[in-house]
Design an enzyme around this catalytic site. Structure first.
Site, PDB file in Angstrom:
ATOM      1  N   ARG A 139       0.901  -1.313  -0.167  1.00  0.00           N
ATOM      2  CA  ARG A 139      -0.235  -0.314   0.187  1.00  0.00           C
ATOM      3  C   ARG A 139       1.056   1.181   0.095  1.00  0.00           C
ATOM      4  O   ARG A 139       2.303   1.208   0.695  1.00  0.00           O
ATOM      5  CB  ARG A 139      -0.887  -0.209   1.178  1.00  0.00           C
ATOM      6  CG  ARG A 139      -0.009   0.844   2.745  1.00  0.00           C
ATOM      7  CD  ARG A 139      -0.839   0.956   3.526  1.00  0.00           C
ATOM      8  NE  ARG A 139      -0.404   0.557   5.258  1.00  0.00           N
ATOM      9  CZ  ARG A 139       0.395   0.832   5.606  1.00  0.00           C
ATOM     10  NH1 ARG A 139       0.838   2.188   5.194  1.00  0.00           N
ATOM     11  NH2 ARG A 139       1.041   1.256   7.301  1.00  0.00           N
ATOM     12  N   GLY A 140       0.164   2.399  -0.224  1.00  0.00           N
ATOM     13  CA  GLY A 140       0.952   3.713  -0.518  1.00  0.00           C
ATOM     14  C   GLY A 140       0.792   3.934   1.339  1.00  0.00           C
ATOM     15  O   GLY A 140       0.789   2.991   2.168  1.00  0.00           O
ATOM     16  N   ILE A 143       4.742   4.318   8.113  1.00  0.00           N
ATOM     17  CA  ILE A 143       4.513   2.536   9.359  1.00  0.00           C
ATOM     18  C   ILE A 143       2.963   3.821  10.209  1.00  0.00           C
ATOM     19  O   ILE A 143       2.560   4.505  10.553  1.00  0.00           O
ATOM     20  CB  ILE A 143       5.303   3.202  10.465  1.00  0.00           C
ATOM     21  CG1 ILE A 143       4.852   1.819  11.047  1.00  0.00           C
ATOM     22  CG2 ILE A 143       5.961   3.870  10.574  1.00  0.00           C
ATOM     23  CD1 ILE A 143       6.661   1.496  12.070  1.00  0.00           C
ATOM     24  N   THR A 144       1.942   2.483  10.147  1.00  0.00           N
ATOM     25  CA  THR A 144       1.111   3.278  11.164  1.00  0.00           C
ATOM     26  C   THR A 144       1.084   1.707  12.119  1.00  0.00           C
ATOM     27  O   THR A 144       1.031   0.859  11.770  1.00  0.00           O
ATOM     28  CB  THR A 144      -0.288   3.615  10.402  1.00  0.00           C
ATOM     29  OG1 THR A 144      -1.688   3.867  11.498  1.00  0.00           O
ATOM     30  CG2 THR A 144      -1.397   2.550   9.454  1.00  0.00           C
ATOM     31  N   HIS A 146      -2.280  -1.019  13.356  1.00  0.00           N
ATOM     32  CA  HIS A 146      -3.919  -1.390  13.190  1.00  0.00           C
ATOM     33  C   HIS A 146      -3.902  -2.503  14.763  1.00  0.00           C
ATOM     34  O   HIS A 146      -3.214  -2.679  14.997  1.00  0.00           O
ATOM     35  CB  HIS A 146      -4.084  -2.116  12.308  1.00  0.00           C
ATOM     36  CG  HIS A 146      -4.191  -1.679  10.727  1.00  0.00           C
ATOM     37  ND1 HIS A 146      -5.009  -0.072  10.740  1.00  0.00           N
ATOM     38  CD2 HIS A 146      -3.040  -1.871   9.805  1.00  0.00           C
ATOM     39  CE1 HIS A 146      -4.096   0.064   9.084  1.00  0.00           C
ATOM     40  NE2 HIS A 146      -3.021  -1.231   9.036  1.00  0.00           N
ATOM     41  N   GLY A 209      -4.531   4.264   2.986  1.00  0.00           N
ATOM     42  CA  GLY A 209      -3.008   3.680   2.100  1.00  0.00           C
ATOM     43  C   GLY A 209      -3.756   3.073   1.515  1.00  0.00           C
ATOM     44  O   GLY A 209      -4.619   1.872   1.906  1.00  0.00           O
ATOM     45  N   CYS A 238       2.254   7.110  10.763  1.00  0.00           N
ATOM     46  CA  CYS A 238       2.607   8.078   9.114  1.00  0.00           C
ATOM     47  C   CYS A 238       3.594   8.825   9.069  1.00  0.00           C
ATOM     48  O   CYS A 238       4.022   9.481   8.149  1.00  0.00           O
ATOM     49  CB  CYS A 238       1.458   8.394   8.700  1.00  0.00           C
ATOM     50  SG  CYS A 238       0.060   7.616   8.757  1.00  0.00           S
TER      51      CYS A 238
END
Length: 301
Positions: A139-140, A143-144, A146, A209, A238
């Site tokens: 994906r675009g 870092i995040t 979930h 993303g 992000c």
């Protein structure tokens, strides 16, 4: 893994309180412009939009959900492009439908395609020690996190059927989140140059993303409902210094409405309705729209 029936979430909607809207509600009215990314299309185009099936999968490990998306995209691309070009718009020639996949993940940090191999091994070990997986994806974005309490959406759509360019599709996802927040009286907007949906110049309520291959979409958005914000404090979300994540739950507490139900179960039907409104199409239970797609996902899980 058994899939929770999408019909169950219609019952939840009647229990969700409505609050005055501060966000200017999105309108799907037509316009003469075709390049303004309001998602507005002609009346003729709107009449041709396919019905999208939605399904809620509950909590699914990220790697399993990633593999599911890859296989679903592959099947859709194969089916669409096996048809002669003149027949690709004929929905009756296809067994697989557009799908809005909704789910939650166990704790996991994910990174976008531009950062593959860039995170140091020691940093990955640190994230693992927190009790989180770490996954690099196609994906675009940066870092995040979930995890539980976060409503994740993976629209699987063939954009040509919706008369949308990729940029307008992404705008549609942003509008969907903003429309959902508006239901709770929360003003949410985008900030030029900073991806995601924001409730202040420094607080982001949802990350975006996406990935598009041959006009078929995957990945999508993650809306913080009751997410524990401690996970975001372990990273630079992000990759944006000086900016933080926030949840709907925290926002409602700040607005003096701590008893408002912002659980995933409560937010899900509101988001589904917002998605239908923004994209201008019907959104119905996947098992009714495409039993083939429903069984395919069920078998993968």
């Amino acid at each position: 893994m058994a899939i929770t029936s999408s019909r169950n979430f219609g019952r939840i909607l009647s229990r969700v309180p409505s609050y005055p809207t501060t966000y200017r509600a999105y309108s799907a009215a037509t316009t003469t412009s075709t390049n303004d990314c309001t998602l507005s299309r002609t009346a003729e185009q709107l009449s041709q939009l396919p019905t999208i099936g939605y399904v809620y999968l509950g909590e699914v490990p990220y790697r399993k959900a990633l593999e599911m998306q890859k296989q679903l995209c592959r099947r859709r691309i194969d089916e669409i492009y096996a048809l002669p070009q003149a027949a690709r718009a004929d929905l009756s020639r296809r067994q697989f439908s557009d799908t809005l996949i909704l789910l939650q993940h166990p704790p996991v940090y994910t990174n976008g395609r531009r950062n593959h191999g860039k995170l140091q091994p020691g940093e990955i070990e640190r994230l693992h020690a927190l009790g989180c997986d770490y996954v690099e994806t196609n994906r675009g974005g940066e870092i995040t996190f979930h995890g539980p309490g976060q409503l994740v959406g993976y629209p699987n759509m063939y954009l040509k059927d919706h008369f949308l360019a990729t940029k307008c599709y992404v705008k549609g996802l942003e509008y969907t989140i903003a429309e959902t927040c508006a239901h709770f009286g929360i003003e949410a907007n985008t900030i030029p140059g900073f991806p995601g949906v924001w409730t202040s110049p420094t607080q982001k309520v949802a990350a975006l993303g996406t990935h598009v291959q041959r006009y078929v979409t995957s990945h999508g958005f993650a809306l913080n409902c009751t997410t524990d914000m401690k996970w975001f404090r372990e990273i630079i979300p992000c990759g944006l210094e000086g900016k933080t994540a926030i949840s709907l739950q925290t926002l409602m507490e700040q607005h003096g409405k701590p008893s408002c139900d912002t659980s995933v179960d409560a937010v899900l039907p509101i988001l589904r309705q917002s998605f239908a409104k923004v994209f201008g199409c019907n959104v119905k239970p996947l098992e009714d729209v495409s039993p083939t797609t429903f069984r395919f996902i069920q078998e993968l899980l």
